[in-house]
Design a protein around this motif. Structure first.
Motif, PDB file in Angstrom:
ATOM      1  N   PRO A  40     -37.715  29.152 -39.771  1.00 25.59           N
ATOM      2  CA  PRO A  40     -37.395  28.407 -38.542  1.00 25.59           C
ATOM      3  C   PRO A  40     -36.810  27.040 -38.861  1.00 25.59           C
ATOM      4  O   PRO A  40     -37.136  26.413 -39.874  1.00 25.59           O
ATOM      5  N   VAL A  41     -35.955  26.560 -37.986  1.00 24.05           N
ATOM      6  CA  VAL A  41     -35.273  25.279 -38.186  1.00 24.05           C
ATOM      7  C   VAL A  41     -36.267  24.138 -37.963  1.00 24.05           C
ATOM      8  O   VAL A  41     -36.973  24.104 -36.951  1.00 24.05           O
ATOM      9  N   ARG A  66     -23.022  19.482 -42.542  1.00 27.39           N
ATOM     10  CA  ARG A  66     -24.463  19.418 -42.340  1.00 27.39           C
ATOM     11  C   ARG A  66     -24.996  20.835 -42.144  1.00 27.39           C
ATOM     12  O   ARG A  66     -24.356  21.673 -41.498  1.00 27.39           O
ATOM     13  N   GLY A  67     -26.142  21.079 -42.727  1.00 27.86           N
ATOM     14  CA  GLY A  67     -26.793  22.386 -42.619  1.00 27.86           C
ATOM     15  C   GLY A  67     -28.187  22.257 -42.054  1.00 27.86           C
ATOM     16  O   GLY A  67     -28.743  21.156 -41.929  1.00 27.86           O
ATOM     17  N   TYR A  68     -28.753  23.389 -41.693  1.00 28.51           N
ATOM     18  CA  TYR A  68     -30.100  23.406 -41.134  1.00 28.51           C
ATOM     19  C   TYR A  68     -31.134  23.334 -42.261  1.00 28.51           C
ATOM     20  O   TYR A  68     -30.982  23.988 -43.302  1.00 28.51           O
ATOM     21  N   VAL A  86     -36.809  -6.242 -40.714  1.00 30.48           N
ATOM     22  CA  VAL A  86     -37.417  -5.185 -41.517  1.00 30.48           C
ATOM     23  C   VAL A  86     -36.688  -3.881 -41.228  1.00 30.48           C
ATOM     24  O   VAL A  86     -36.657  -3.435 -40.076  1.00 30.48           O
ATOM     25  N   PRO A  87     -36.090  -3.248 -42.249  1.00 30.77           N
ATOM     26  CA  PRO A  87     -35.447  -1.946 -42.012  1.00 30.77           C
ATOM     27  C   PRO A  87     -36.478  -0.891 -41.636  1.00 30.77           C
ATOM     28  O   PRO A  87     -37.612  -0.895 -42.112  1.00 30.77           O
ATOM     29  N   ARG A  88     -36.075   0.025 -40.762  1.00 30.98           N
ATOM     30  CA  ARG A  88     -36.938   1.120 -40.342  1.00 30.98           C
ATOM     31  C   ARG A  88     -36.466   2.413 -40.984  1.00 30.98           C
ATOM     32  O   ARG A  88     -35.267   2.653 -41.119  1.00 30.98           O
ATOM     33  N   LEU A  89     -37.411   3.242 -41.363  1.00 35.60           N
ATOM     34  CA  LEU A  89     -37.113   4.543 -41.965  1.00 35.60           C
ATOM     35  C   LEU A  89     -38.111   5.549 -41.423  1.00 35.60           C
ATOM     36  O   LEU A  89     -39.318   5.333 -41.506  1.00 35.60           O
ATOM     37  N   THR A  90     -37.606   6.634 -40.859  1.00 35.21           N
ATOM     38  CA  THR A  90     -38.447   7.694 -40.310  1.00 35.21           C
ATOM     39  C   THR A  90     -38.302   8.942 -41.173  1.00 35.21           C
ATOM     40  O   THR A  90     -37.184   9.398 -41.429  1.00 35.21           O
ATOM     41  N   LEU A  91     -39.429   9.478 -41.611  1.00 35.92           N
ATOM     42  CA  LEU A  91     -39.438  10.660 -42.474  1.00 35.92           C
ATOM     43  C   LEU A  91     -40.033  11.834 -41.717  1.00 35.92           C
ATOM     44  O   LEU A  91     -40.952  11.677 -40.900  1.00 35.92           O
ATOM     45  N   GLY A  92     -39.493  13.020 -42.000  1.00 34.96           N
ATOM     46  CA  GLY A  92     -39.968  14.230 -41.346  1.00 34.96           C
ATOM     47  C   GLY A  92     -39.899  15.421 -42.268  1.00 34.96           C
ATOM     48  O   GLY A  92     -39.944  15.305 -43.501  1.00 34.96           O
ATOM     49  N   ALA A  93     -39.745  16.600 -41.669  1.00 38.63           N
ATOM     50  CA  ALA A  93     -39.800  17.838 -42.432  1.00 38.63           C
ATOM     51  C   ALA A  93     -38.502  18.141 -43.168  1.00 38.63           C
ATOM     52  O   ALA A  93     -38.497  18.983 -44.067  1.00 38.63           O
ATOM     53  N   ALA A  94     -37.396  17.480 -42.826  1.00 39.45           N
ATOM     54  CA  ALA A  94     -36.105  17.836 -43.412  1.00 39.45           C
ATOM     55  C   ALA A  94     -35.668  16.916 -44.539  1.00 39.45           C
ATOM     56  O   ALA A  94     -34.594  17.122 -45.101  1.00 39.45           O
ATOM     57  N   ASP A  95     -36.450  15.923 -44.894  1.00 45.42           N
ATOM     58  CA  ASP A  95     -36.026  14.953 -45.909  1.00 45.42           C
ATOM     59  C   ASP A  95     -36.149  15.546 -47.310  1.00 45.42           C
ATOM     60  O   ASP A  95     -37.130  16.224 -47.636  1.00 45.42           O
TER      61      ASP A  95
END
Length: 614
Positions: free
Chosen positions: A356-357, A405-407, A45-54
């Motif tokens: 903020p980053v 890549r950027g912030y 099963v592939p894993r995918l983590t999502l957060g504030a930068a997606d």
């Protein structure tokens, strides 16, 4: 683990919401869930983590290398959310807007459609969402988003009786998670697909009854599917009402007020009483919220809160956590959380990219580059034949445009409410009701809040004012500031100086700048602590009128800053002794004098009219 097994057998469940789980334990819990999924599906099963930068491009698009005739090229195709992966969200409250919209579109949906750039696809989602969120944060999320996760478990706050066990051996106490399942379930999970149990009509009616008056049918369907999975795992061909009661114990649905089914198992135990940061502090929320915001209505009647009702959602006593906070009409939720924040100055040079980053993402321009992340990304492809040929003999690394890549930055509020609270003048008027219009303005504008407090019993130094900066009115500290007990001293001059410094920092030193600010001074103007005593920290001889004169001098400094886009209001009750002090303070600030509801003739501008009103 029982919930993971039920969700693996019933893909239509969509996802699970773990309330109160420490984000540090989220990867270990996700790994245990992935093992159950792999046992059922028989494939990795592939894993995918999502957060504030997606972003949308990260979720719906995927760039893959492809070699054709000795030439390496990159092809874009469907992204990770269009597959059968395990999606982990360590903190739902910090999930990006693109991630929230993706959850609403795909979690538990029968069909999903994506039209984005080169991707055009219609499919049946089978991704399992494993979402974690704190009890207090869940009260402020959109009901439209919470409705996508009807299967919920109380994982407990990070403090409490279970902390010693989790610290010593992780969230499962050091045991193999698969060993925690009943022995007979392993054969069903790892064996050939078993025939699903059939639901009786009584079980279906019981599930609808237990789901209560919730909008839609997601909870009733979740109960029925969970009961069917439990019966299938135990080898029963039929799932009756007793399986619905067993599913109730697992999902945490409220069962009070409904008669139990004859012969049913014990009802769901209530959630654990939260302690520490996860369970203390008042919750905030309007009754309902603005209607017509981003299609987030969930079927119930929604109305806007009247000015006198806004602060009714800030009760002093804390409430026990519930698995379904969207059923509570009181919490003050974020304004239109599924809509993008409108910015006064859009574009790269505006305020949207100056906060903020919160993460790293692919850069779209050369501003605000994350150099370390760019070098790491370029190092991954340093031995690609095309780059190796282009790189000179003395060049150790070649950075291409696709490596930049950027912030990812959280947007800063463009408006600010500075609230100066004098707790020694609380008697005789309803200050919460009087402050409601100003807090409603900050709530609707998504403004930041700076609270300056003076004259409360719990102050560290009663001769000095205290202040803090919050990102909005939903911060629990704002609600706590409205319930302070009054003290003895009133360092009003020091409080005005702190408010002036907060405004200067906001307008001059803030990275995003401010479009507008509003200073609201809730006081009767009677300051009995001179500014010198506040600075030195030691009370001197009887001050007389010195504290009032220092407060007026500090107010004149604020009133002299005419270039600030600042509104100034003095909110004061009608008092018999020294009735003219609030008008003098409003005159010095260059603002207006406002009276509490039922005790005012309307806000009056400072000057002669305000003095007469005082």
């Amino acid at each position: 683990m029982r919930a993971f097994a039920c969700a693996a057998l019933e893909p239509g469940t969509g996802g699970l919401l773990l309330l109160g789980l420490d984000p540090a334990h989220a990867p270990a819990v996700a790994e245990a869930c992935a093992r159950v999924l792999e046992a059922v599906r028989g494939t990795p099963v592939p894993r995918l983590t999502l957060g504030a930068a997606d972003r949308d491009e990260d979720l719906w698009l995927r760039t893959r290398p492809q070699r054709s005739g000795g030439v390496l090229s990159f092809v874009r195709g469907p992204g990770p959310l269009t597959g059968d992966s395990l999606v982990l969200v360590p903190d739902l409250a910090r999930l990006s807007l693109a991630g929230m919209r993706a959850a609403v579109q795909t979690a538990g949906a029968d069909v999903a459609v994506v039209e984005h750039a080169v991707v055009s696809r219609t499919w049946r989602p089978r991704a399992l969402w494993l979402v974690c969120c704190g009890h207090e944060d869940a009260r402020r999320l959109s009901p439209h988003l919470l409705d996508r996760f009807p299967l919920r478990l109380h994982a407990g706050p990070p403090t409490g009786p279970g902390r010693r066990r989790t610290e010593s051996g992780g969230p499962f106490g050091g045991a193999d998670p698969m060993d925690l399942l009943p022995p007979g379930w392993h054969a069903v999970l790892t064996g050939p697909p078993a025939a699903r149990a059939a639901l009786t009509e009584e079980a279906v009616d019981f599930a609808v009854e237990r789901a209560g008056g919730a909008p839609g049918m997601r909870r009733a369907l979740c109960l029925a599917r969970t009961a069917r999975a439990l019966a299938t795992l135990d080898g029963d061909p039929v799932a009756g009402p007793e399986r619905i009661s067993e599913a109730l114990r697992l999902t945490g649905l409220p069962t009070s007020g409904l008669p139990p089914f004859a012969g049913a198992l014990p009802a769901t135990a209530g959630p654990p009483t939260a302690t520490g940061p996860a369970g203390t502090g008042p919750e905030g929320g309007p009754r309902g919220g603005p209607s017509g915001t981003g299609g987030e209505q969930t079927g119930r009647s929604v109305r806007e809160a009247a000015p006198g009702e806004l602060l009714d959602a800030f009760p002093a006593p804390a409430r026990p956590p519930t698995a379904y906070p969207e059923d509570d009409p009181d919490p003050l939720r974020a304004h239109a959380p599924l809509r993008p924040v409108w910015r006064h100055r859009p574009g790269p040079a505006g305020t949207a990219g100056r906060g903020p980053v919160v993460g790293i993402r692919a850069a779209t321009d050369l501003r605000d580059l994350a150099w370390v992340a760019t070098v790491v990304e370029a190092a991954k492809y340093r031995n690609v034949p095309g780059r190796r040929a282009a790189r000179g003999a003395g060049d150790p690394l070649t950075v291409a445009a696709t490596d930049l890549r950027g912030y990812a930055r959280a947007p800063e509020p463009e408006r600010l409410l500075v609230l100066l609270l004098d707790h020694t003048c609380r008697a005789g008027w309803d200050r919460r009701r009087a402050l409601a219009p100003y807090l409603q303005w900050a709530y609707a504008e998504r403004a930041g809040v700076c609270v300056v407090e003076t004259g409360h019993r719990d102050a560290v130094d009663e001769l000095r004012a205290e202040s803090f900066l919050a990102r909005g009115v939903l911060d629990p500290r704002v609600a706590a500031a409205l319930h302070r007990a009054p003290g003895r001293a009133t360092p009003l001059a020091h409080a005005l100086v702190q408010a002036d410094q907060a405004l200067l920092r906001a307008f001059r030193s803030r990275r995003a700048g401010l479009v507008e600010a509003w200073l609201v001074v809730a006081t009767d103007g009677r300051g009995n602590v001179p500014l010198t005593a506040s600075v030195v920290g030691r009370a001197g001889p009887p001050a007389g009128r010195q504290g009032v004169d220092d407060a007026l001098a500090a107010a004149r400094d604020i009133g002299a800053r005419e270039r600030m886009r600042l509104r100034r209001t003095v909110l004061a009750p009608r008092v018999t002794p020294y009735a003219g002090l609030p008008a003098e303070l409003a005159d010095a600030l260059g603002g207006v004098l406002d009276r509490p509801p039922g005790d005012r003739d309307g806000a009056q501008p400072a000057g002669e009219g305000a003095t007469r009103a005082g």
